[in-house]
Design a protein around this motif. Structure first.
Motif, PDB file in Angstrom:
ATOM      1  N   GLU A 136      22.930   8.843  13.183  1.00 14.44           N
ATOM      2  CA  GLU A 136      22.165   8.146  12.151  1.00 14.44           C
ATOM      3  C   GLU A 136      20.673   8.418  12.308  1.00 14.44           C
ATOM      4  N   TRP A 137      19.984   8.496  11.151  1.00 10.68           N
ATOM      5  CA  TRP A 137      18.529   8.660  11.129  1.00 10.68           C
ATOM      6  C   TRP A 137      17.857   7.483  10.431  1.00 10.68           C
ATOM      7  N   THR A 138      18.522   6.333  10.486  1.00 16.85           N
ATOM      8  CA  THR A 138      18.015   5.160   9.783  1.00 16.85           C
ATOM      9  C   THR A 138      16.772   4.565  10.439  1.00 16.85           C
ATOM     10  N   GLN A 139      16.448   4.969  11.665  1.00 15.13           N
ATOM     11  CA  GLN A 139      15.206   4.476  12.276  1.00 15.13           C
ATOM     12  C   GLN A 139      13.989   5.066  11.601  1.00 15.13           C
ATOM     13  N   TRP A 140      14.181   6.182  10.854  1.00 22.34           N
ATOM     14  CA  TRP A 140      13.063   6.833  10.159  1.00 22.34           C
ATOM     15  C   TRP A 140      13.219   6.748   8.642  1.00 22.34           C
ATOM     16  N   LEU A 141      14.423   6.899   8.158  1.00 21.35           N
ATOM     17  CA  LEU A 141      14.681   6.839   6.725  1.00 21.35           C
ATOM     18  C   LEU A 141      15.405   5.520   6.463  1.00 21.35           C
ATOM     19  N   ARG A 142      14.626   4.504   6.083  1.00 21.57           N
ATOM     20  CA  ARG A 142      15.100   3.116   6.103  1.00 21.57           C
ATOM     21  C   ARG A 142      15.922   2.726   4.871  1.00 21.57           C
ATOM     22  N   CYS A 143      15.870   3.495   3.808  1.00 23.63           N
ATOM     23  CA  CYS A 143      16.659   3.153   2.627  1.00 23.63           C
ATOM     24  C   CYS A 143      18.143   3.369   2.912  1.00 23.63           C
ATOM     25  N   ILE A 163       9.047   8.123  -8.149  1.00 24.50           N
ATOM     26  CA  ILE A 163       8.074   7.056  -8.374  1.00 24.50           C
ATOM     27  C   ILE A 163       8.254   5.982  -7.309  1.00 24.50           C
ATOM     28  N   ALA A 164       7.205   5.709  -6.544  1.00 15.78           N
ATOM     29  CA  ALA A 164       7.278   4.689  -5.499  1.00 15.78           C
ATOM     30  C   ALA A 164       7.485   3.311  -6.119  1.00 15.78           C
ATOM     31  N   ARG A 165       8.392   2.539  -5.537  1.00 20.20           N
ATOM     32  CA  ARG A 165       8.644   1.166  -5.955  1.00 20.20           C
ATOM     33  C   ARG A 165       8.492   0.235  -4.745  1.00 20.20           C
ATOM     34  N   LYS A 166       8.725  -1.017  -4.962  1.00 18.00           N
ATOM     35  CA  LYS A 166       8.473  -2.049  -3.950  1.00 18.00           C
ATOM     36  C   LYS A 166       9.157  -1.755  -2.614  1.00 18.00           C
ATOM     37  N   ALA A 167      10.396  -1.323  -2.647  1.00 18.13           N
ATOM     38  CA  ALA A 167      11.156  -1.124  -1.405  1.00 18.13           C
ATOM     39  C   ALA A 167      11.885   0.212  -1.419  1.00 18.13           C
ATOM     40  N   GLY A 168      11.254   1.227  -1.992  1.00 10.35           N
ATOM     41  CA  GLY A 168      11.880   2.545  -2.061  1.00 10.35           C
ATOM     42  C   GLY A 168      11.238   3.358  -3.159  1.00 10.35           C
ATOM     43  N   TYR A 220       7.006   9.144   3.529  1.00 14.32           N
ATOM     44  CA  TYR A 220       6.990   7.700   3.772  1.00 14.32           C
ATOM     45  C   TYR A 220       5.851   7.274   4.702  1.00 14.32           C
ATOM     46  N   THR A 221       5.763   7.959   5.827  1.00 10.78           N
ATOM     47  CA  THR A 221       4.849   7.474   6.863  1.00 10.78           C
ATOM     48  C   THR A 221       3.387   7.642   6.479  1.00 10.78           C
ATOM     49  N   ALA A 222       3.072   8.644   5.671  1.00 14.36           N
ATOM     50  CA  ALA A 222       1.670   8.879   5.276  1.00 14.36           C
ATOM     51  C   ALA A 222       1.375   8.176   3.958  1.00 14.36           C
ATOM     52  N   ASN A 223       1.557   6.875   3.939  1.00 13.97           N
ATOM     53  CA  ASN A 223       1.244   6.107   2.732  1.00 13.97           C
ATOM     54  C   ASN A 223       0.096   5.149   3.030  1.00 13.97           C
ATOM     55  N   ALA A 224      -0.585   4.745   1.980  1.00 13.13           N
ATOM     56  CA  ALA A 224      -1.696   3.794   2.126  1.00 13.13           C
ATOM     57  C   ALA A 224      -1.442   2.538   1.299  1.00 13.13           C
ATOM     58  N   ARG A 225      -0.185   2.176   1.131  1.00  7.92           N
ATOM     59  CA  ARG A 225       0.180   0.991   0.353  1.00  7.92           C
ATOM     60  C   ARG A 225       0.155  -0.241   1.258  1.00  7.92           C
ATOM     61  N   VAL A 226      -1.024  -0.550   1.726  1.00  9.82           N
ATOM     62  CA  VAL A 226      -1.204  -1.631   2.708  1.00  9.82           C
ATOM     63  C   VAL A 226      -0.889  -2.978   2.068  1.00  9.82           C
ATOM     64  N   GLY A 227      -0.163  -3.823   2.844  1.00 12.05           N
ATOM     65  CA  GLY A 227       0.170  -5.157   2.368  1.00 12.05           C
ATOM     66  C   GLY A 227       1.532  -5.272   1.726  1.00 12.05           C
ATOM     67  N   GLU A 228       2.270  -4.158   1.597  1.00 13.04           N
ATOM     68  CA  GLU A 228       3.620  -4.183   1.064  1.00 13.04           C
ATOM     69  C   GLU A 228       4.584  -3.998   2.229  1.00 13.04           C
ATOM     70  N   PRO A 229       5.437  -4.992   2.504  1.00 13.25           N
ATOM     71  CA  PRO A 229       6.243  -4.988   3.742  1.00 13.25           C
ATOM     72  C   PRO A 229       7.016  -3.701   4.001  1.00 13.25           C
ATOM     73  N   TRP A 277       6.490  -0.615   2.838  1.00 11.02           N
ATOM     74  CA  TRP A 277       5.597   0.510   3.060  1.00 11.02           C
ATOM     75  C   TRP A 277       4.784   0.344   4.337  1.00 11.02           C
ATOM     76  N   ASP A 278       4.453  -0.894   4.703  1.00  9.74           N
ATOM     77  CA  ASP A 278       3.804  -1.136   5.998  1.00  9.74           C
ATOM     78  C   ASP A 278       4.742  -0.742   7.141  1.00  9.74           C
ATOM     79  N   GLU A 279       6.021  -1.071   6.970  1.00 10.97           N
ATOM     80  CA  GLU A 279       7.017  -0.790   8.006  1.00 10.97           C
ATOM     81  C   GLU A 279       7.170   0.707   8.247  1.00 10.97           C
ATOM     82  N   VAL A 280       7.292   1.481   7.171  1.00  7.46           N
ATOM     83  CA  VAL A 280       7.518   2.921   7.348  1.00  7.46           C
ATOM     84  C   VAL A 280       6.233   3.649   7.746  1.00  7.46           C
ATOM     85  N   ARG A 281       5.077   3.076   7.418  1.00  3.89           N
ATOM     86  CA  ARG A 281       3.812   3.710   7.811  1.00  3.89           C
ATOM     87  C   ARG A 281       3.569   3.602   9.307  1.00  3.89           C
ATOM     88  N   THR A 282       4.074   2.561   9.926  1.00  9.54           N
ATOM     89  CA  THR A 282       3.777   2.289  11.337  1.00  9.54           C
ATOM     90  C   THR A 282       4.935   2.614  12.280  1.00  9.54           C
TER      91      THR A 282
END
Length: 510
Positions: free
Chosen positions: A238-245, A266-271, A396-405, A407-412
């Protein structure tokens, strides 16, 4: 000294478990390129549906279709296809911003250095324009234009792929394969029989009593991996630790909006949501994390963002990103979703079917596959899949959508070492190294790194050897030539309509 001979104990009977795009691509390729005297059987059941959402491709599809001898105009008509020059990523860095991963060249290098180093230098000097100004494919895509080949001498090729109806493509391949001797068996696979000593598969039992026997079996049964996993127990990484959808929801709708010669992600709230325009409809889907969005919210999000009336209720597709630990084990090969799953944001699903088939044909085994060949094959598959995985994680990881749970999760999140190394090299000096034959080139990485806002601190100092006036001329001249080339291209819709009315190429097999 031993004399090399052909393998007299060659495989005589291939059995493909499952149809859909994976099964019929495999059947068509074996029918076209398999050894003389080989029998090919395909088992599928109309009671089992296919996932059927992989409707966007990359330019390598030309190699497969061309090898089979398909006439392009006929293929476009039969599969309701449109043309694709790249993928637009909308909102992946910031809401309201977009960039494109376009096929083909971006700018042109000088001497030893690729274009990115000259662009990075010009960016530091303050006169570099956005990458789209140096990409013929993106300029054409943004203005809804399309052409094949070169219009003017010295102009670059404009590589392209397709959007097509995956179900119609499977049917097209089926007609091709059956005309060349492939035998289809309708029925549910109720049991996989195996040799008591070796564990190799010997037959598929259908509907309780019919046996389809073979020497080599190809698993195209989708996520369940009926042969490669349920019978042979190869395991799944599994690669779900990196690809969370972990879920997709798909729905077709009526045509509306722009008839774009590109896919939209198109980026959405959780995917993210895909949009794929075909001749007769638009394919839409939402890929999302159930930890951050439930199915009702996903359906509401998807249906609220369609260009036309939906043709059906949204269909939910659970998945687990990852890869089989062995795609080839004993006398069984996994192809398509039975081999693994990666999100389709870069349209790699059909390509991975194609590359698996091509690699297998290049080492077509005898009746007893050589362990050294099998080990090499599995290592090559793992390399290809993991490098594509890294490219997807980058989005995913190189996003700047700060404050969205989500996107914050996959950025860090912690990154794979292979991706971290690529990012470090880029940030240090603008270096992009394409390792071996990984699918995505330095140009693809360049576009996504810049589009996602990953800054390079420097560039190769050899770029300073070009005088600033020549550097300006390089960028300005490249842009002007591309703009002029694109200006004279026909509109995408006009180009497609002209192809639809063209006659098939004489002598090409249908």
């Amino acid at each position: 000294m031993p004399v090399a001979t052909s393998n007299t104990r060659a495989i005589k009977r291939f059995v493909i478990a499952g149809g859909g795009t994976a099964g019929w691509m495999t059947a068509a390729a074996l029918a076209r390129f398999g050894p003389p005297g080989t029998s090919i059987a395909l088992v599928e059941s109309e009671a089992i549906g296919t996932v059927g959402v992989g409707e966007a491709t990359i330019p390598q599809i030309h190699l497969f279709n061309g090898a089979l001898g398909f006439d392009e105009a006929e293929f476009v008509r039969e599969t309701k296809a449109s043309f694709k020059l790249g993928i637009e990523f909308d909102g992946w860095h910031h809401e309201g911003e977009s960039y494109m991963h376009a096929f083909g060249a971006v700018g042109r290098g000088v001497g030893l250095l690729p274009f990115q180093h000259y662009w990075l230098r010009a960016k530091q000097l303050g006169f570099a324009k956005p990458l789209m100004r140096y990409s013929m494919n993106e300029l054409a895509a943004r203005t809804m234009r399309m052409q094949r080949g070169r219009r003017a001498q010295g102009a670059p090729e404009m590589p392209y792929a397709y959007h097509f109806d995956a179900g119609l493509y499977a049917a097209y391949l089926r007609r091709f394969a059956e005309a060349r001797g492939v035998v289809r068996h309708e029925g549910l696979i109720e049991r996989v029989t195996q040799d008591g000593e070796s564990g190799a598969i010997t037959a598929l039992a259908l509907d309780g009593y019919r046996l389809v026997e073979g020497d080599f079996f190809i698993d195209c049964t989708g996520f369940r991996g009926l042969l490669i996993e349920q019978a042979l127990d190869t395991g799944y990484e599994e690669w779900t630790q990196w690809l969370r959808c972990d879920r997709a929801m798909a729905v077709p709708c009526a045509n509306g909006g722009d008839f774009t010669p590109y896919t939209k992600a198109i980026a959405r709230k959780a995917g993210w949501q895909w949009r794929i325009p075909l001749q007769h409809r638009i394919g839409n889907g939402l890929v999302y994390s159930t930890a951050r969005m439930n199915d009702d919210e996903a359906a509401d999000t998807l249906l609220a963002n369609l260009d036309g009336e939906p043709f059906a209720e949204p269909r939910t597709i659970p998945f687990t990103t990852g890869i089989r630990r062995k795609m080839w084990h004993k006398n069984c090969l996994a192809v398509g979703l039975s081999a693994g799953f990666l999100e389709p944001m870069e349209s790699t699903s059909i390509h991975l079917i194609q590359s698996t088939i091509s690699r297998f044909l290049s080492v077509l085994p005898g009746a007893e596959p050589d362990p050294a060949i099998v080990e090499w094959f599995n290592a090559q598959c793992e390399f290809e899949w993991t490098r594509i995985r890294d490219f997807l994680i980058l989005h995913y990881t190189a996003n700047a959508r700060v404050g969205e749970p989500f996107w914050d999760e996959v950025r860090t999140m912690e990154l794979p070492d292979t991706l971290r190394a690529k990012l470090d090299q880029w940030r240090a000096t603008g270096l992009i190294h394409r390792e071996h034959e990984e699918l995505f080139t330095d140009v693809g990485w360049f576009q996504v790194l810049v589009g996602q806002g990953v800054e390079a601190r420097g560039y190769n100092p050899l770029a300073d050897s070009l005088p600033e006036t020549d550097l300006r001329a390089l960028l300005d001249g490249t842009e002007a030539a591309l703009v002029e080339e694109v200006r004279q291209m026909p509109r995408h819709l006009d180009f497609l309509q002209s192809m639809m009315t063209s006659a098939p190429t004489p002598g090409v097999p249908a």
